[in-house]
Design a protein around this motif. Structure first.
Motif, PDB file in Angstrom:
ATOM      1  N   PRO A  38       1.045  19.460 -12.389  1.00 31.93           N
ATOM      2  CA  PRO A  38       0.738  18.388 -13.332  1.00 31.93           C
ATOM      3  C   PRO A  38       1.968  17.669 -13.880  1.00 31.93           C
ATOM      4  CG  PRO A  38      -0.624  20.298 -13.767  1.00 31.93           C
ATOM      5  CD  PRO A  38       0.379  20.731 -12.747  1.00 31.93           C
ATOM      6  N   SER A  39       3.144  18.308 -13.804  1.00 37.31           N
ATOM      7  CA  SER A  39       4.361  17.672 -14.308  1.00 37.31           C
ATOM      8  C   SER A  39       5.177  17.001 -13.205  1.00 37.31           C
ATOM      9  CB  SER A  39       5.227  18.712 -15.024  1.00 37.31           C
ATOM     10  OG  SER A  39       5.589  19.761 -14.139  1.00 37.31           O
ATOM     11  N   SER A  40       4.721  17.103 -11.956  1.00 36.75           N
ATOM     12  CA  SER A  40       5.436  16.494 -10.831  1.00 36.75           C
ATOM     13  C   SER A  40       5.075  15.020 -10.687  1.00 36.75           C
ATOM     14  CB  SER A  40       5.086  17.217  -9.530  1.00 36.75           C
ATOM     15  OG  SER A  40       5.424  18.575  -9.602  1.00 36.75           O
ATOM     16  N   PRO A  41       5.897  14.240  -9.968  1.00 34.39           N
ATOM     17  CA  PRO A  41       5.516  12.859  -9.659  1.00 34.39           C
ATOM     18  C   PRO A  41       4.211  12.815  -8.864  1.00 34.39           C
ATOM     19  CG  PRO A  41       7.841  13.231  -9.194  1.00 34.39           C
ATOM     20  CD  PRO A  41       7.256  14.577  -9.479  1.00 34.39           C
ATOM     21  N   VAL A  42       3.475  11.739  -9.030  1.00 34.35           N
ATOM     22  CA  VAL A  42       2.245  11.530  -8.265  1.00 34.35           C
ATOM     23  C   VAL A  42       2.605  10.698  -7.035  1.00 34.35           C
ATOM     24  CG1 VAL A  42      -0.093  10.610  -8.263  1.00 34.35           C
ATOM     25  CG2 VAL A  42       0.860  11.605 -10.357  1.00 34.35           C
ATOM     26  N   THR A  43       2.207  11.168  -5.866  1.00 33.45           N
ATOM     27  CA  THR A  43       2.521  10.484  -4.611  1.00 33.45           C
ATOM     28  C   THR A  43       1.293   9.774  -4.082  1.00 33.45           C
ATOM     29  OG1 THR A  43       4.244  12.066  -4.002  1.00 33.45           O
ATOM     30  CG2 THR A  43       3.257  10.788  -2.212  1.00 33.45           C
ATOM     31  N   CYS A  44       1.444   8.499  -3.787  1.00 38.02           N
ATOM     32  CA  CYS A  44       0.409   7.762  -3.064  1.00 38.02           C
ATOM     33  C   CYS A  44       0.784   7.817  -1.588  1.00 38.02           C
ATOM     34  CB  CYS A  44       0.331   6.321  -3.551  1.00 38.02           C
ATOM     35  SG  CYS A  44      -0.958   5.372  -2.701  1.00 38.02           S
ATOM     36  N   HIS A  45      -0.030   8.489  -0.818  1.00 34.93           N
ATOM     37  CA  HIS A  45       0.258   8.718   0.597  1.00 34.93           C
ATOM     38  C   HIS A  45      -0.758   7.976   1.453  1.00 34.93           C
ATOM     39  CE1 HIS A  45       1.718  10.759   4.162  1.00 34.93           C
ATOM     40  NE2 HIS A  45       0.489  11.179   4.439  1.00 34.93           N
ATOM     41  N   ALA A  46      -0.279   6.971   2.195  1.00 35.85           N
ATOM     42  CA  ALA A  46      -1.127   6.223   3.122  1.00 35.85           C
ATOM     43  C   ALA A  46      -0.777   6.660   4.539  1.00 35.85           C
ATOM     44  CB  ALA A  46      -0.903   4.726   2.959  1.00 35.85           C
ATOM     45  N   THR A  47      -1.798   6.977   5.337  1.00 41.11           N
ATOM     46  CA  THR A  47      -1.530   7.469   6.685  1.00 41.11           C
ATOM     47  C   THR A  47      -2.598   6.990   7.653  1.00 41.11           C
ATOM     48  OG1 THR A  47      -1.035   9.447   8.010  1.00 41.11           O
ATOM     49  CG2 THR A  47      -2.794   9.635   6.370  1.00 41.11           C
ATOM     50  N   GLY A  48      -2.229   7.013   8.958  1.00 36.57           N
ATOM     51  CA  GLY A  48      -3.176   6.657  10.007  1.00 36.57           C
ATOM     52  C   GLY A  48      -3.370   5.175  10.206  1.00 36.57           C
ATOM     53  N   PHE A  49      -2.478   4.338   9.638  1.00 41.58           N
ATOM     54  CA  PHE A  49      -2.665   2.882   9.742  1.00 41.58           C
ATOM     55  C   PHE A  49      -1.848   2.276  10.879  1.00 41.58           C
ATOM     56  CE2 PHE A  49       0.611   3.705   6.539  1.00 41.58           C
ATOM     57  CZ  PHE A  49       1.675   2.929   6.998  1.00 41.58           C
ATOM     58  N   TYR A  50      -2.278   1.109  11.306  1.00 40.62           N
ATOM     59  CA  TYR A  50      -1.577   0.322  12.332  1.00 40.62           C
ATOM     60  C   TYR A  50      -1.929  -1.150  12.118  1.00 40.62           C
ATOM     61  CZ  TYR A  50       0.579  -1.022  16.701  1.00 40.62           C
ATOM     62  OH  TYR A  50       1.406  -1.601  17.623  1.00 40.62           O
ATOM     63  N   PRO A  51      -0.921  -2.056  12.201  1.00 46.51           N
ATOM     64  CA  PRO A  51       0.477  -1.860  12.584  1.00 46.51           C
ATOM     65  C   PRO A  51       1.299  -1.229  11.462  1.00 46.51           C
ATOM     66  CG  PRO A  51       0.107  -4.141  12.008  1.00 46.51           C
ATOM     67  CD  PRO A  51      -1.242  -3.484  11.963  1.00 46.51           C
ATOM     68  N   SER A  52       2.609  -1.155  11.691  1.00 47.02           N
ATOM     69  CA  SER A  52       3.475  -0.448  10.748  1.00 47.02           C
ATOM     70  C   SER A  52       3.799  -1.258   9.504  1.00 47.02           C
ATOM     71  CB  SER A  52       4.788  -0.059  11.441  1.00 47.02           C
ATOM     72  OG  SER A  52       5.496  -1.231  11.850  1.00 47.02           O
ATOM     73  N   ARG A  53       3.580  -2.568   9.549  1.00 46.37           N
ATOM     74  CA  ARG A  53       3.928  -3.407   8.396  1.00 46.37           C
ATOM     75  C   ARG A  53       2.936  -3.135   7.272  1.00 46.37           C
ATOM     76  NH1 ARG A  53       4.464  -6.326  12.893  1.00 46.37           N
ATOM     77  NH2 ARG A  53       2.484  -7.406  12.678  1.00 46.37           N
ATOM     78  N   VAL A  54       3.452  -2.575   6.184  1.00 48.94           N
ATOM     79  CA  VAL A  54       2.592  -2.113   5.102  1.00 48.94           C
ATOM     80  C   VAL A  54       3.288  -2.323   3.766  1.00 48.94           C
ATOM     81  CG1 VAL A  54       3.482   0.255   5.108  1.00 48.94           C
ATOM     82  CG2 VAL A  54       1.138  -0.167   4.359  1.00 48.94           C
ATOM     83  N   MET A  55       2.498  -2.501   2.725  1.00 46.45           N
ATOM     84  CA  MET A  55       3.002  -2.541   1.364  1.00 46.45           C
ATOM     85  C   MET A  55       2.191  -1.543   0.543  1.00 46.45           C
ATOM     86  SD  MET A  55       5.114  -3.719  -0.858  1.00 46.45           S
ATOM     87  CE  MET A  55       5.803  -5.184  -0.089  1.00 46.45           C
ATOM     88  N   VAL A  56       2.877  -0.560  -0.025  1.00 41.77           N
ATOM     89  CA  VAL A  56       2.249   0.428  -0.895  1.00 41.77           C
ATOM     90  C   VAL A  56       2.821   0.228  -2.291  1.00 41.77           C
ATOM     91  CG1 VAL A  56       1.807   2.865  -1.328  1.00 41.77           C
ATOM     92  CG2 VAL A  56       2.005   2.035   1.031  1.00 41.77           C
ATOM     93  N   THR A  57       1.955  -0.078  -3.255  1.00 43.36           N
ATOM     94  CA  THR A  57       2.402  -0.474  -4.582  1.00 43.36           C
ATOM     95  C   THR A  57       1.670   0.283  -5.666  1.00 43.36           C
ATOM     96  OG1 THR A  57       2.723  -2.715  -3.707  1.00 43.36           O
ATOM     97  CG2 THR A  57       2.776  -2.461  -6.098  1.00 43.36           C
ATOM     98  N   TRP A  58       2.403   0.723  -6.676  1.00 45.52           N
ATOM     99  CA  TRP A  58       1.789   1.293  -7.873  1.00 45.52           C
ATOM    100  C   TRP A  58       1.597   0.189  -8.901  1.00 45.52           C
ATOM    101  CZ3 TRP A  58      -0.727   5.569  -8.740  1.00 45.52           C
ATOM    102  CH2 TRP A  58      -0.486   6.700  -7.955  1.00 45.52           C
ATOM    103  N   MET A  59       0.390   0.119  -9.477  1.00 44.39           N
ATOM    104  CA  MET A  59       0.060  -0.876 -10.490  1.00 44.39           C
ATOM    105  C   MET A  59      -0.288  -0.172 -11.806  1.00 44.39           C
ATOM    106  SD  MET A  59       0.158  -3.636  -8.504  1.00 44.39           S
ATOM    107  CE  MET A  59      -0.752  -4.953  -9.323  1.00 44.39           C
ATOM    108  N   LYS A  60       0.101  -0.790 -12.924  1.00 48.00           N
ATOM    109  CA  LYS A  60      -0.273  -0.301 -14.259  1.00 48.00           C
ATOM    110  C   LYS A  60      -0.952  -1.431 -15.009  1.00 48.00           C
ATOM    111  CE  LYS A  60       1.596   1.295 -18.678  1.00 48.00           C
ATOM    112  NZ  LYS A  60       2.811   1.596 -19.461  1.00 48.00           N
ATOM    113  N   ASP A  61      -2.238  -1.243 -15.299  1.00 43.43           N
ATOM    114  CA  ASP A  61      -3.016  -2.267 -16.001  1.00 43.43           C
ATOM    115  C   ASP A  61      -2.883  -3.635 -15.326  1.00 43.43           C
ATOM    116  OD1 ASP A  61      -3.812  -0.362 -17.849  1.00 43.43           O
ATOM    117  OD2 ASP A  61      -2.140  -0.785 -19.202  1.00 43.43           O
TER     118      ASP A  61
END
Length: 321
Positions: A211-234
């Protein structure tokens, strides 16, 4: 090499801009002082997918995609082998030259050359580049607009002056990057269109060790490789306390990417945190809300009373990273 870092368009632009862009890149790497490792390696890539390979041990150019092997005959691979044979000797000599320039003798040293082109099949816009690095630092870069070489280090001035004064070499480089490379890129894309232009949506998971560790957003199995993974707050993109990982290839040819968010539980429980994943060519955004029931660990979902070591009795395990 710093100059080799690929920049991805910002959120909101990925679907509309990057989906139509194709690229042909070649990477040459010469090394010295590394036992049991090829002294010279070349890799050709279309849309970041390897299409050809050569090294100083096998000394033969080989296809890395079935659609390359099926569309180019033995004459093509023999001619590419001859080119790589000659380039290998040039790069071995270049290492010796640069070691002298930098007053070096032994040790491990690496010369890299990356060149290629890009083509937007919707707008028709093209671009090209060529750059060299030595021991992990930029050495010399070709400026296609001014048709001159840029030397970011004093040891490259000799090379810059020599190449700038060779107008035949300048013209040859320009013609390759703006014409020949584009023609081959279009041909290769047509060869592999069923594979290169496919889209596969991602699976998205929220992972956390404790519970005190960073939270990881893990995206996998996608194609093509061009991707944007973003954390949003409100609804606003988060930049602070966010660590972006590299895009990595899975064994099946798809890709994965992780982005870590350092946030206290009391903070994400009273605000709306979301992970947003955008994959080039797929119009849909893939969104995960940061809530207790969505967080997983290697042993399962994290309940409210999970101990600090992350242990619990759930059998609903997260996928292997």
């Amino acid at each position: 090499m710093k100059v080799f870092i690929l920049l991805i368009m910002g959120i909101g632009l990925l679907h509309s801009v990057s989906a139509a862009t194709h690229s042909l890149h070649y990477v040459y790497t010469a090394t010295s002082g590394i036992p049991d490792f090829p002294e010279f390696v070349t890799v050709g890539l279309v849309n970041r997918e390897p299409i050809s390979y050569y090294d100083s041990i096998i000394r033969t150019e080989t296809p890395r995609q079935d659609w390359m092997a099926n569309n180019e005959g033995s004459d093509y691979w023999e001619s590419q082998t001859q080119i790589s044979n000659g380039t290998e000797q040039t790069f071995k000599a270049n290492i010796d030259i640069l070691k002298q320039r930098f007053n070096q003798t032994g040790g491990v040293h690496v010369v890299q050359n990356m060149y290629g082109c890009e083509w937007d099949d919707e707008t028709g816009v093209t671009d090209g580049f060529e750059q060299y690095g030595y021991d992990g630092e930029d050495f010399i870069v070709f400026d296609l607009k001014t048709l001159t070489w840029i030397a970011p280090t004093p040891q490259a001035f000799i090379t810059k002056n020599k190449w700038d004064n060779d107008r035949g070499w300048i013209e040859q480089t320009k013609n390759y990057l703006t014409q020949t490379c584009i023609e081959w890129l279009k041909k290769y894309v047509d060869y592999g269109k069923s594979s290169l232009m496919r889209t596969v949506p991602p699976s998205v998971f929220l992972l956390q060790r404790t519970p005190s560790s960073p939270v990881t957003c893990h995206a996998t199995g996608f194609y093509p490789s061009r991707v944007m993974v973003t954390w949003m707050k409100d609804g606003q993109e988060q930049y602070e306390d966010v660590e972006v990982g590299e895009t990595l290839q899975n064994d099946d040819g798809t890709f994965q990417k992780s982005v870590h968010l350092t946030v206290k539980p009391e903070e994400w429980k009273k605000n709306k945190y979301q992970c947003v994943v955008q994959v080039s060519g797929i119009k849909e955004d893939f969104i995960k809300d940061l809530t207790e029931d969505q967080i997983q660990t290697n042993t399962g979902f994290v309940p409210a009373n999970t101990s600090d070591d992350g242990s619990n009795s759930s059998n609903n395990t997260a996928p292997k990273a």
